[in-house]
Design a protein around this motif. Structure first.
Motif, PDB file in Angstrom:
ATOM      1  N   CYS A 245      -4.246  -0.947 -39.297  1.00 41.12           N
ATOM      2  CA  CYS A 245      -3.793  -1.329 -37.532  1.00 41.12           C
ATOM      3  C   CYS A 245      -3.683  -0.620 -37.231  1.00 41.12           C
ATOM      4  CB  CYS A 245      -2.894  -2.449 -38.390  1.00 41.12           C
ATOM      5  SG  CYS A 245      -2.225  -2.436 -36.060  1.00 41.12           S
ATOM      6  N   ARG A 246      -3.434   0.482 -38.045  1.00 39.82           N
ATOM      7  CA  ARG A 246      -3.500   1.906 -36.979  1.00 39.82           C
ATOM      8  C   ARG A 246      -5.019   2.784 -36.372  1.00 39.82           C
ATOM      9  NH1 ARG A 246      -1.292   4.194 -41.017  1.00 39.82           N
ATOM     10  NH2 ARG A 246       0.629   4.837 -40.031  1.00 39.82           N
ATOM     11  N   ALA A 247      -5.740   2.619 -37.793  1.00 40.95           N
ATOM     12  CA  ALA A 247      -7.112   2.534 -37.870  1.00 40.95           C
ATOM     13  C   ALA A 247      -7.852   1.810 -37.006  1.00 40.95           C
ATOM     14  CB  ALA A 247      -8.099   2.299 -38.932  1.00 40.95           C
ATOM     15  N   LEU A 248      -7.862   1.134 -36.543  1.00 39.87           N
ATOM     16  CA  LEU A 248      -8.434  -0.120 -35.455  1.00 39.87           C
ATOM     17  C   LEU A 248      -7.552  -0.055 -33.556  1.00 39.87           C
ATOM     18  CD1 LEU A 248      -7.995  -4.056 -36.893  1.00 39.87           C
ATOM     19  CD2 LEU A 248     -10.656  -2.677 -36.700  1.00 39.87           C
ATOM     20  N   ARG A 249      -7.005   0.543 -34.067  1.00 39.72           N
ATOM     21  CA  ARG A 249      -6.348   0.798 -32.939  1.00 39.72           C
ATOM     22  C   ARG A 249      -6.532   2.393 -32.737  1.00 39.72           C
ATOM     23  NH1 ARG A 249      -6.103  -3.689 -31.494  1.00 39.72           N
ATOM     24  NH2 ARG A 249      -3.767  -4.746 -31.537  1.00 39.72           N
ATOM     25  N   GLN A 250      -6.770   3.082 -33.477  1.00 39.78           N
ATOM     26  CA  GLN A 250      -7.598   4.988 -33.081  1.00 39.78           C
ATOM     27  C   GLN A 250      -8.688   4.641 -32.840  1.00 39.78           C
ATOM     28  OE1 GLN A 250      -6.015   6.771 -36.853  1.00 39.78           O
ATOM     29  NE2 GLN A 250      -4.117   7.181 -36.525  1.00 39.78           N
ATOM     30  N   ALA A 251      -9.414   3.580 -33.136  1.00 42.65           N
ATOM     31  CA  ALA A 251     -10.550   3.464 -32.455  1.00 42.65           C
ATOM     32  C   ALA A 251     -10.619   2.748 -31.377  1.00 42.65           C
ATOM     33  CB  ALA A 251     -11.733   2.496 -33.504  1.00 42.65           C
ATOM     34  N   ASP A 252     -10.198   2.498 -30.527  1.00 47.90           N
ATOM     35  CA  ASP A 252      -9.621   1.844 -29.646  1.00 47.90           C
ATOM     36  C   ASP A 252      -9.939   0.104 -29.432  1.00 47.90           C
ATOM     37  OD1 ASP A 252      -8.058   3.482 -28.293  1.00 47.90           O
ATOM     38  OD2 ASP A 252     -10.519   4.258 -27.552  1.00 47.90           O
ATOM     39  N   ASP A 253      -9.700  -0.357 -31.003  1.00 43.17           N
ATOM     40  CA  ASP A 253     -10.181  -1.936 -31.194  1.00 43.17           C
ATOM     41  C   ASP A 253      -9.497  -2.292 -31.162  1.00 43.17           C
ATOM     42  OD1 ASP A 253     -10.777  -3.977 -32.116  1.00 43.17           O
ATOM     43  OD2 ASP A 253     -12.605  -3.753 -33.531  1.00 43.17           O
ATOM     44  N   ASN A 254      -9.399  -3.334 -29.035  1.00 42.56           N
ATOM     45  CA  ASN A 254      -8.385  -4.123 -28.932  1.00 42.56           C
ATOM     46  C   ASN A 254      -8.388  -5.782 -29.434  1.00 42.56           C
ATOM     47  OD1 ASN A 254      -5.813  -3.836 -27.353  1.00 42.56           O
ATOM     48  ND2 ASN A 254      -7.008  -4.728 -25.313  1.00 42.56           N
ATOM     49  N   ILE A 255      -9.014  -5.834 -30.849  1.00 44.31           N
ATOM     50  CA  ILE A 255      -8.585  -7.693 -31.442  1.00 44.31           C
ATOM     51  C   ILE A 255      -6.579  -7.661 -31.733  1.00 44.31           C
ATOM     52  CG2 ILE A 255      -8.679  -6.518 -33.647  1.00 44.31           C
ATOM     53  CD1 ILE A 255      -9.993  -8.748 -33.831  1.00 44.31           C
ATOM     54  N   PRO A 256      -6.381  -8.718 -31.370  1.00 43.81           N
ATOM     55  CA  PRO A 256      -5.221  -9.082 -31.274  1.00 43.81           C
ATOM     56  C   PRO A 256      -4.808  -9.144 -32.876  1.00 43.81           C
ATOM     57  CG  PRO A 256      -6.273 -10.551 -29.669  1.00 43.81           C
ATOM     58  CD  PRO A 256      -7.641  -9.948 -30.120  1.00 43.81           C
ATOM     59  N   ILE A 257      -3.556  -8.584 -33.073  1.00 46.72           N
ATOM     60  CA  ILE A 257      -3.520  -8.996 -34.433  1.00 46.72           C
ATOM     61  C   ILE A 257      -2.018  -9.528 -34.789  1.00 46.72           C
ATOM     62  CG2 ILE A 257      -2.829  -7.421 -36.743  1.00 46.72           C
ATOM     63  CD1 ILE A 257      -5.237  -5.730 -34.931  1.00 46.72           C
ATOM     64  N   ILE A 258      -2.273 -10.178 -35.956  1.00 46.62           N
ATOM     65  CA  ILE A 258      -1.009 -10.727 -35.819  1.00 46.62           C
ATOM     66  C   ILE A 258      -0.564  -9.940 -38.448  1.00 46.62           C
ATOM     67  CG2 ILE A 258       0.706 -12.619 -36.891  1.00 46.62           C
ATOM     68  CD1 ILE A 258      -0.976 -14.179 -34.896  1.00 46.62           C
ATOM     69  N   MET A 259       0.237  -9.258 -38.139  1.00 48.79           N
ATOM     70  CA  MET A 259       0.593  -9.226 -39.628  1.00 48.79           C
ATOM     71  C   MET A 259       1.352 -10.040 -39.962  1.00 48.79           C
ATOM     72  SD  MET A 259       0.780  -4.613 -38.530  1.00 48.79           S
ATOM     73  CE  MET A 259       0.384  -4.852 -40.835  1.00 48.79           C
ATOM     74  N   ILE A 260       1.319 -10.281 -41.518  1.00 41.82           N
ATOM     75  CA  ILE A 260       2.016 -11.200 -41.935  1.00 41.82           C
ATOM     76  C   ILE A 260       2.155 -10.562 -43.748  1.00 41.82           C
ATOM     77  CG2 ILE A 260       0.598 -13.107 -41.485  1.00 41.82           C
ATOM     78  CD1 ILE A 260      -0.759 -12.983 -43.949  1.00 41.82           C
ATOM     79  N   SER A 261       3.639 -10.961 -44.680  1.00 45.48           N
ATOM     80  CA  SER A 261       3.788 -10.159 -44.797  1.00 45.48           C
ATOM     81  C   SER A 261       5.086 -10.346 -46.056  1.00 45.48           C
ATOM     82  CB  SER A 261       4.895  -8.537 -44.698  1.00 45.48           C
ATOM     83  OG  SER A 261       5.506  -8.425 -46.037  1.00 45.48           O
ATOM     84  N   ALA A 262       5.833 -10.311 -47.369  1.00 47.44           N
ATOM     85  CA  ALA A 262       6.798 -10.999 -47.587  1.00 47.44           C
ATOM     86  C   ALA A 262       8.041 -10.307 -47.521  1.00 47.44           C
ATOM     87  CB  ALA A 262       6.549 -10.678 -49.339  1.00 47.44           C
ATOM     88  N   ARG A 263       7.444  -8.745 -46.888  1.00 49.68           N
ATOM     89  CA  ARG A 263       8.499  -8.320 -46.432  1.00 49.68           C
ATOM     90  C   ARG A 263       9.070  -8.488 -45.190  1.00 49.68           C
ATOM     91  NH1 ARG A 263       7.312  -2.218 -48.290  1.00 49.68           N
ATOM     92  NH2 ARG A 263       5.319  -2.113 -45.905  1.00 49.68           N
ATOM     93  N   GLY A 264       9.893  -9.202 -44.669  1.00 45.83           N
ATOM     94  CA  GLY A 264      10.526  -9.474 -43.282  1.00 45.83           C
ATOM     95  C   GLY A 264      11.685  -8.914 -42.486  1.00 45.83           C
TER      96      GLY A 264
ATOM     97  N   GLY B 187      -6.167  -1.068 -51.785  1.00 49.69           N
ATOM     98  CA  GLY B 187      -6.925  -0.152 -51.123  1.00 49.69           C
ATOM     99  C   GLY B 187      -6.021   0.231 -50.247  1.00 49.69           C
ATOM    100  N   LEU B 188      -6.508   0.029 -48.670  1.00 51.11           N
ATOM    101  CA  LEU B 188      -5.835   0.254 -47.290  1.00 51.11           C
ATOM    102  C   LEU B 188      -4.841  -0.511 -47.262  1.00 51.11           C
ATOM    103  CD1 LEU B 188      -8.864   1.244 -44.789  1.00 51.11           C
ATOM    104  CD2 LEU B 188      -6.928   2.630 -45.796  1.00 51.11           C
ATOM    105  N   ASN B 189      -3.824  -0.173 -46.752  1.00 49.27           N
ATOM    106  CA  ASN B 189      -2.620  -1.737 -46.673  1.00 49.27           C
ATOM    107  C   ASN B 189      -2.402  -2.152 -45.359  1.00 49.27           C
ATOM    108  OD1 ASN B 189      -0.903   0.294 -44.623  1.00 49.27           O
ATOM    109  ND2 ASN B 189      -0.388   1.035 -46.886  1.00 49.27           N
ATOM    110  N   GLY B 190      -2.237  -3.536 -45.131  1.00 46.76           N
ATOM    111  CA  GLY B 190      -2.234  -3.834 -43.714  1.00 46.76           C
ATOM    112  C   GLY B 190      -2.028  -2.922 -42.647  1.00 46.76           C
ATOM    113  N   PHE B 191      -0.738  -1.619 -42.932  1.00 44.97           N
ATOM    114  CA  PHE B 191      -0.371  -0.559 -41.679  1.00 44.97           C
ATOM    115  C   PHE B 191      -1.324   0.543 -41.444  1.00 44.97           C
ATOM    116  CE2 PHE B 191       4.037  -1.875 -43.543  1.00 44.97           C
ATOM    117  CZ  PHE B 191       4.608  -2.431 -42.397  1.00 44.97           C
ATOM    118  N   ASP B 192      -2.469   0.334 -42.679  1.00 45.33           N
ATOM    119  CA  ASP B 192      -3.448   1.767 -42.602  1.00 45.33           C
ATOM    120  C   ASP B 192      -4.671   0.953 -41.150  1.00 45.33           C
ATOM    121  OD1 ASP B 192      -2.160   3.335 -43.643  1.00 45.33           O
ATOM    122  OD2 ASP B 192      -3.230   3.087 -45.689  1.00 45.33           O
TER     123      ASP B 192
END
Length: 259
Positions: free
Chosen positions: A88-107, A81-86
């Motif tokens: 993260c974008r939605a949370l920031r557009q909603a002014d949610d300032n929760i700290p986010i650490i992204m994890i990925s197999a793509r470095g 469904g919604l991937n991590g980038f989507d």
């Protein structure tokens, strides 16, 4: 896979339960569709004094966020469904300032930069060890964005060009008085610039001073954070508030007063 032994870890349930813990214990939400990785991360965090919950997708994540306090989000990039980038974008557009650490197999650098541009505070590439995850979580939480932690400061307020930085509250206020949403990494970087106003600072020094331990000195991460700061400060005037010193770093040119 995370480079550690799983030991005797129960794999039952969706990982949405919360163990007994002190109220002040940081609460980490892990969003990863791999149940083995999710369970392993939760076990590692709980053994090291954190509360930990798990979600397999954006819908479960929203349920967890709505059900109680969350101090930090460990967010996998590749989700159904919604991937991590989507997300993260939605949370920031909603002014949610929760700290986010992204994890990925793509470095790749492009992926790290994309995550930072969307508002993530850090980015970890798989495979990773438990010590790295714990160190990065602790570094982000030290910024105190969600925990309300207050540390002693020489001054409480920094003012420049009509803007105000409230250090104990970790808030940025526009000349109009409105509070501007700013991530932990952005806040630390801004304070580092203000502490060294009218002095040239290298990218490496800014990374160290702001604790934005995201990548090596050759990475564009500091440039991404500067770009995000400029947008939020509306820094398109002449002279600019943050001046680029080609081949060296940056300089904050406005006068800064302390109160």
């Amino acid at each position: 896979m995370m480079q550690t032994q799983t030991g005797n870890i129960s794999s039952s349930g969706s990982g949405l339960g919360i163990p007994e813990a002190a109220p002040e214990t940081p609460d980490i939400l892990i969003v990863d569709d791999d149940p083995g990785m999710r369970t392993l991360l939760m076990s590692t965090l709980r053994r090291n004094g954190f509360r930990a919950r798990g979600a397999a997708d954006s819908q479960q994540m929203e349920e967890c966020l709505a059900s109680g306090r969350t101090d930090l989000l460990l967010l996998d990039v590749m989700l159904p469904g919604l991937n991590g980038f989507d997300i993260c974008r939605a949370l920031r557009q909603a002014d949610d300032n929760i700290p986010i650490i992204m994890i990925s197999a793509r470095g790749e650098e492009a992926d790290r930069v994309a995550g930072l541009e969307l508002g993530a505070d850090d980015y970890i590439a798989k495979p990773f060890g438990p010590s790295e995850v714990l160190a990065r979580i602790r570094a982000v939480l030290r910024r105190g964005v969600r925990t309300g932690e207050q540390r002693p400061f020489r001054s409480k307020l920094l003012r420049f060009a009509g803007w105000t930085v409230d250090l104990p509250r970790r808030e940025l206020r526009a000349p109009s008085g409105a509070i501007v949403t700013i991530s932990g990494a952005e806040f630390d970087l801004l304070v580092s610039l203000l502490d060294n106003a009218q002095r040239v600072i290298s990218r490496e020094a800014l990374l160290e001073m702001s604790r934005a331990r995201i990548a090596g000195s050759s990475d564009r991460s500091i440039d991404v954070l500067i770009s995000r700061l400029r947008r939020k400060l509306g820094d398109d005037g002449e002279p600019p508030l943050i001046r680029t010193i080609r081949g060296v770093g940056y300089m904050f040119v406005a006068e800064v007063s302390r109160h």
